[in-house]
Design an enzyme around this catalytic site. Sequence first.
Site, PDB file in Angstrom:
ATOM      1  N   HIS A  95      17.327  18.814 -10.192  1.00 35.37           N
ATOM      2  CA  HIS A  95      17.893  20.050 -10.138  1.00 35.37           C
ATOM      3  C   HIS A  95      18.769  20.912  -9.462  1.00 35.37           C
ATOM      4  O   HIS A  95      20.129  21.401 -10.211  1.00 35.37           O
ATOM      5  CB  HIS A  95      16.385  20.946 -10.544  1.00 35.37           C
ATOM      6  CG  HIS A  95      16.111  21.887  -8.986  1.00 35.37           C
ATOM      7  ND1 HIS A  95      15.235  21.290  -8.271  1.00 35.37           N
ATOM      8  CD2 HIS A  95      17.029  22.587  -8.584  1.00 35.37           C
ATOM      9  CE1 HIS A  95      15.260  22.005  -6.961  1.00 35.37           C
ATOM     10  NE2 HIS A  95      16.580  22.500  -7.381  1.00 35.37           N
ATOM     11  N   ASP A 125      11.798  15.099  -9.522  1.00 34.49           N
ATOM     12  CA  ASP A 125      12.841  15.888  -8.823  1.00 34.49           C
ATOM     13  C   ASP A 125      13.594  15.367  -7.900  1.00 34.49           C
ATOM     14  O   ASP A 125      13.784  15.689  -6.554  1.00 34.49           O
ATOM     15  CB  ASP A 125      12.374  16.927  -8.610  1.00 34.49           C
ATOM     16  CG  ASP A 125      13.331  18.383  -8.805  1.00 34.49           C
ATOM     17  OD1 ASP A 125      14.798  18.151  -8.958  1.00 34.49           O
ATOM     18  OD2 ASP A 125      12.856  19.390  -7.860  1.00 34.49           O
ATOM     19  N   SER A 202      16.741  23.367  -1.513  1.00 31.81           N
ATOM     20  CA  SER A 202      16.497  22.505  -1.911  1.00 31.81           C
ATOM     21  C   SER A 202      17.067  21.269  -1.823  1.00 31.81           C
ATOM     22  O   SER A 202      18.704  20.829  -2.312  1.00 31.81           O
ATOM     23  CB  SER A 202      16.907  22.451  -3.489  1.00 31.81           C
ATOM     24  OG  SER A 202      15.623  23.671  -3.784  1.00 31.81           O
TER      25      SER A 202
END
Length: 448
Positions: A95, A125, A202
């Site tokens: 993402h 992901d 992330s």
Amino acid sequence: LGLVLAGGPGLMPDWARADTASRVTPVVKVVRDIAPAVVNISAKGRVKVSPFRSGDPNIDRFFEEFFGPMQREHSSLGSGVIIDGAKGLIVTNSHVVSRASRIIVQLSDKRKFTAEVVGADPEGDLALLSIKTKGRLPQVRLGNSSQLMIGESVIAIGNPFGLDHTVTTGVVSALHRKVQAGRGQWLDDLIQTDASINPGNSGGPLLNADGEVIGINTAIYAKAQGIGFAIPVNRLKRIVSDLARHGEVIPAWLGLRLQDLTPRLAAHFGLERGKGVLIREVTPGSPAAKAGFKRGELILTMQERPLENTSDYIARLRGVGVGQAVNIQVLAGNRTSTRRVVAKAFPLEQAMDEAWRRLGFRVRAMNGNDARRHRVRMGSAVVISKLRPDSRALDIGLRTGDLVRQLGEKSTPNVAAFKRQMAKHRLLRRITILVQRGGTSQFITLGE
């Protein structure tokens, strides 16, 4: 001599004085060792937007078609970790780099490089990036997430809110968590930690006290503090291996079709609780058929962990690589046994049959007449060639000749791409496709 001794400490650098003061904790050692392999990622791209929002989708679509599509620049910040310093390979979250047309990677020494996407797996992901440098880069050591213990110390390094190389610590709070990552999308088998993870973290590493990567930070729980999640490193190894070799994840196949165990079925098997999944069908010639699985048998565990429903099975299968042996415990009659089945790559020649069964239609390649009719360029979609009479696709108004431009999160410019996407999504309860007729396109969800 006294003057030399008195002046000696004053001549020592700050870090040396800190070392002699016994302040170098295991966390400090890990950060010093690993931080050079953690990178800052900046991704930029353009996304389609609709500035006309009347509340009526038909009016909004009219304005969009009249004025043409509009776009705005989209940017995201994240973290990444170098897993191969010789090849310049970097792992981050999918993402972070999705829809990006330009990706900039900044190393700990402030050097910047343009990165290319080797491959991405939106369902897991994870994404694999590549940068070209002169000389070898620092890299991390990958641990073993199957050996994690609840309560053991962990360290997160990342770039929250763009703040370079921020370090937080915590413990492993829980294992095998399932978290909703978006509408209809779930991430399974995650590591839960109370190490502070914020936007920008992330893609950064979660490390154990030995300085080994045991996870990739991926999500925060917005409704509570001190709850973050990471993708286990063992899943990373399996996904990255496929991305490096094929540019995508090759779906593993056992040849089982399953259904959840209802209370009535549980009573039939003499079980107090409705846990486990029932084998509804075994594909002839499949790995499961060769291992002796039969219709009507009950699967209790997979890889020594209980299965509660078909969602558990799908999540577990995502972590299985082609060629990997899987141990499955089954209940047949009154006897339990454990069988070993070796996963194979899903045979793409069966993908169209799966589409017929799950989506209710078959597709063919686009031709010139299709392109002119729908006003699209050649090679941008596949065409629905046949609809199943009793399908929901027919009930909601799909027609032969309609275009399918996307299945899941990836486009389907040709039949081969459609088959690959169908193979990846075949086990999901619901599958989302992007259908176009003329100048109008719409996302539609099909399935159970």
